[in-house]
Design a protein around this motif. Structure first.
Motif, short mmCIF file in Angstrom:
data_model
loop_
_atom_site.label_atom_id
_atom_site.label_comp_id
_atom_site.label_asym_id
_atom_site.label_seq_id
_atom_site.Cartn_x
_atom_site.Cartn_y
_atom_site.Cartn_z
N GLY A 121 8.67 -2.40 1.48
CA GLY A 121 8.10 -1.87 2.73
C GLY A 121 7.75 -2.98 3.71
O GLY A 121 7.99 -2.86 4.92
N TYR A 162 1.44 2.28 6.12
CA TYR A 162 0.38 3.00 5.39
C TYR A 162 0.41 2.56 3.93
O TYR A 162 1.48 2.37 3.35
N GLY A 216 4.55 -2.77 -0.56
CA GLY A 216 5.13 -3.71 -1.53
C GLY A 216 6.18 -4.55 -0.81
O GLY A 216 6.36 -4.41 0.42
N THR A 221 -2.15 -0.78 -9.34
CA THR A 221 -1.75 -1.51 -8.13
C THR A 221 -1.38 -0.55 -7.00
O THR A 221 -1.02 -0.99 -5.91
N SER A 260 -1.89 3.47 0.12
CA SER A 260 -3.01 4.19 -0.50
C SER A 260 -4.13 3.24 -0.94
O SER A 260 -5.27 3.65 -1.10
N TYR A 273 15.69 -10.47 -10.24
CA TYR A 273 16.59 -9.42 -9.74
C TYR A 273 15.82 -8.26 -9.10
O TYR A 273 16.29 -7.62 -8.16
N LYS A 278 -3.12 7.79 1.56
CA LYS A 278 -2.14 8.15 0.52
C LYS A 278 -1.28 9.31 1.02
O LYS A 278 -1.81 10.38 1.34
N VAL A 296 4.29 -1.54 -18.27
CA VAL A 296 5.60 -2.23 -18.28
C VAL A 296 5.85 -2.92 -16.94
O VAL A 296 5.14 -2.69 -15.96
N LEU A 319 5.69 -15.72 -9.81
CA LEU A 319 6.47 -15.04 -8.78
C LEU A 319 7.93 -15.51 -8.78
O LEU A 319 8.34 -16.36 -7.99
N SER A 378 4.98 1.85 -12.83
CA SER A 378 4.24 1.00 -13.77
C SER A 378 3.04 0.39 -13.06
O SER A 378 3.00 0.34 -11.84
N TRP A 379 2.07 -0.03 -13.83
CA TRP A 379 0.85 -0.63 -13.27
C TRP A 379 0.27 0.24 -12.15
O TRP A 379 0.12 -0.21 -11.00
N GLY A 394 7.75 2.07 -8.09
CA GLY A 394 7.99 2.83 -9.32
C GLY A 394 6.68 3.40 -9.85
O GLY A 394 5.81 3.80 -9.07
#
Ligand SMILES: Cc1cc2nc3c(=O)[nH]c(=O)nc-3n(C[C@H](O)[C@H](O)[C@H](O)COP(=O)(O)OP(=O)(O)OC[C@H]3O[C@@H](n4cnc5c(N)ncnc54)[C@H](O)[C@@H]3O)c2cc1C
Length: 412
Positions: free
Chosen positions: A19, A36, A16, A187, A38, A389, A143, A349, A54, A183-184, A181
């Motif tokens: 990283g 790495y 993300g 992804t 997953s 933020y 993973k 969320v 974005l 959520s989703w 986190g």
């Protein structure tokens, strides 16, 4: 199961923004690193964020900007400590960084900053290309399943599972945890890292739905009029917190920026509720005066005299018994109470609150219990409303980790 030692000094787990940013700095300093993930490719949530343009950051005074961040009480969030992280890569630097990749940004009227193309894909493509050119190795469909001390050398043995459940292990001197986190989860950010941290006795605060809608049972009559309609220019309050903005009426309850901003307060209450001031520009007495002594059909009159939208009128009808008392009606308009059942499911969320406790991390964002292992991005216990933020927090914490590893490896 194969066990291998690799030549890369640093392993980054999670592709993300946090990283990728750590990988960018580390590789630019000439330190070998492998990223790495997953999933079959990196930045999937970043691309999802691109669907709404974005929002990279917000163009506002830095102290105001920083004041929007918080964390869960027991996670020991320290605003001063967080401020030093944001200042290392702030809301100006992120724009310069995007420009450096040939992506021009603009500031919308709201102060939110977006790439001109309002898309994430071109930015991500150029970013990954730059990382490859700097020598970052990408190992996808890996993973992380467990962490153990490396045998016979400094560092850690990381064990990964593949989609076919094959296990592979690699040794690395430094490790960056940037797994996001919960959520989703489609992804890749599924929060499964909690099991790994449990094994290592690293404490984290429960991941909870944040920046999300809340549930309230509406009746069909109300939904026929109000579903999909906004309540604009309202004041929304909950406990001591009051915000300005708008909410969207949905089949299941309420969505929108105003309700996202008070998520932390709502979660802290034994029974969540909000009060909406539907006419914040008028005082209670001004509303009463504008009714001109009318004593019947007050709600119908309110449409013209108070310029109430059909959805605002429907809301009053839904929440309260009919009244011909103008004082009472004005009170309802100024503080329309809505009890909320629960936040939307975590899967859908925008972000999650909670994550690795600050007491587990030193100034360099290294885990005290696992020297050489760092954490950044949404998996740490900080939170913020939408508005850029979140992205800024991920970039800035990735920057702190990147710099920390460069410094540590220079000192070795
Ligand atoms: C619909 C939506 C819109 C959004 N819009 C915005 C916006 O406009 N502006 C903004 O500031 N924020 C926005 N956000 C939030 C923002 O996208 C996130 O806060 C941010 O992506 C978090 O970055 P991260 O690097 O911490 O983790 P993520 O982006 O979640 O990346 C984590 C990575 O780790 C990988 N991973 C997870 N577990 C493992 C494992 N065990 N092994 C290997 N890899 C693993 C995942 O596959 C993933 O690639 C939005 C979020 C959503 C869902």
């Amino acid at each position: 199961m194969s066990s291998q030692s690799t030549s890369e000094t640093v392993a980054i787990i999670g592709g993300g923004p946090a990283g990728l940013r750590a990988a960018e700095l580390i590789s630019a300093a000439g330190i070998s690193c492998v990223l790495y993930d997953s999933m079959p490719s990196v930045g999937r949530k970043f691309l999802v964020a691109g669907k709404s343009g974005l929002n990279l950051t917000k163009d506002e005074d830095l102290d105001t900007f920083i004041s929007y961040y918080g964390g869960s009480h027991n996670g020991q969030f320290d605003l001063q400590r967080w401020a030093s992280i944001i200042k290392e890569f702030d809301n100006k630097m992120i724009r310069e960084w995007a420009e450096g990749l040939g992506i021009t940004t603009f500031t919308a009227n709201s102060g939110k900053v977006f790439p001109e193309a309002m898309k994430a894909a071109p930015l991500l493509r150029r970013w990954v290309h730059k990382l490859r050119e700097q020598g970052v190795n990408f190992r996808m469909r890996h993973k992380l399943a467990s962490i153990a001390p490396a045998e016979k050398e400094q560092g850690y043995k990381l064990t990964f599972t593949s989609p076919l459940d094959e296990r592979t292990s690699y040794n690395h001197r430094y490790v960056v945890l940037a797994m996001g986190g919960a959520s989703w989860p489609q992804t890749g950010s599924d929060g499964a890292w909690r099991d790994i941290l449990d094994q290592q006795q690293v404490c984290y605060q429960t991941l909870q739905a944040d920046n999300c809608g809340w549930m309230h049972p509406w009746n069909d009559e109300f939904l026929k009029i109000a579903e999909g309609k906004p309540l604009k220019n309202i004041h929304l309050s909950c406990g001591d917190q009051k915000v300005t903005g708008e909410v969207m009426i949905t089949k299941y309850g309420l969505e929108g920026s105003a309700i996202y901003q008070i998520g932390r307060t709502l979660r802290s209450l034994p029974k969540a509720y909000i009060e909406i001031d539907l006419k914040p520009t008028f005082t209670h007495d001004q509303l009463v005066a504008k009714m001109g002594g009318k004593q019947h059909g007050l709600l119908r009159e309110a449409k013209y005299r108070w310029k109430l939208s059909p959805q605002a009128m429907a809301l009053i009808k839904h929440q309260y018994k009919h009244t011909n008392d103008v004082n009472l009606l004005a009170t309802q308009i100024k503080a329309c109470r809505i009890d909320l059942d629960s936040p939307r499911p975590i899967d859908e969320v925008i972000s999650t609150s909670g994550g690795i406790c600050w007491s587990e991390l030193n100034e360099q964002l290294m885990l005290n219990k696992l020297p050489g292992i760092f954490a950044c991005g949404e998996m740490i216990d900080w939170e913020a409303p939408t508005g850029g933020y979140l992205m800024q927090g991920c970039f800035a914490s990735g920057t702190r980790v990147g710099k920390s590893i460069i410094q540590m490896s220079a000192e070795e």
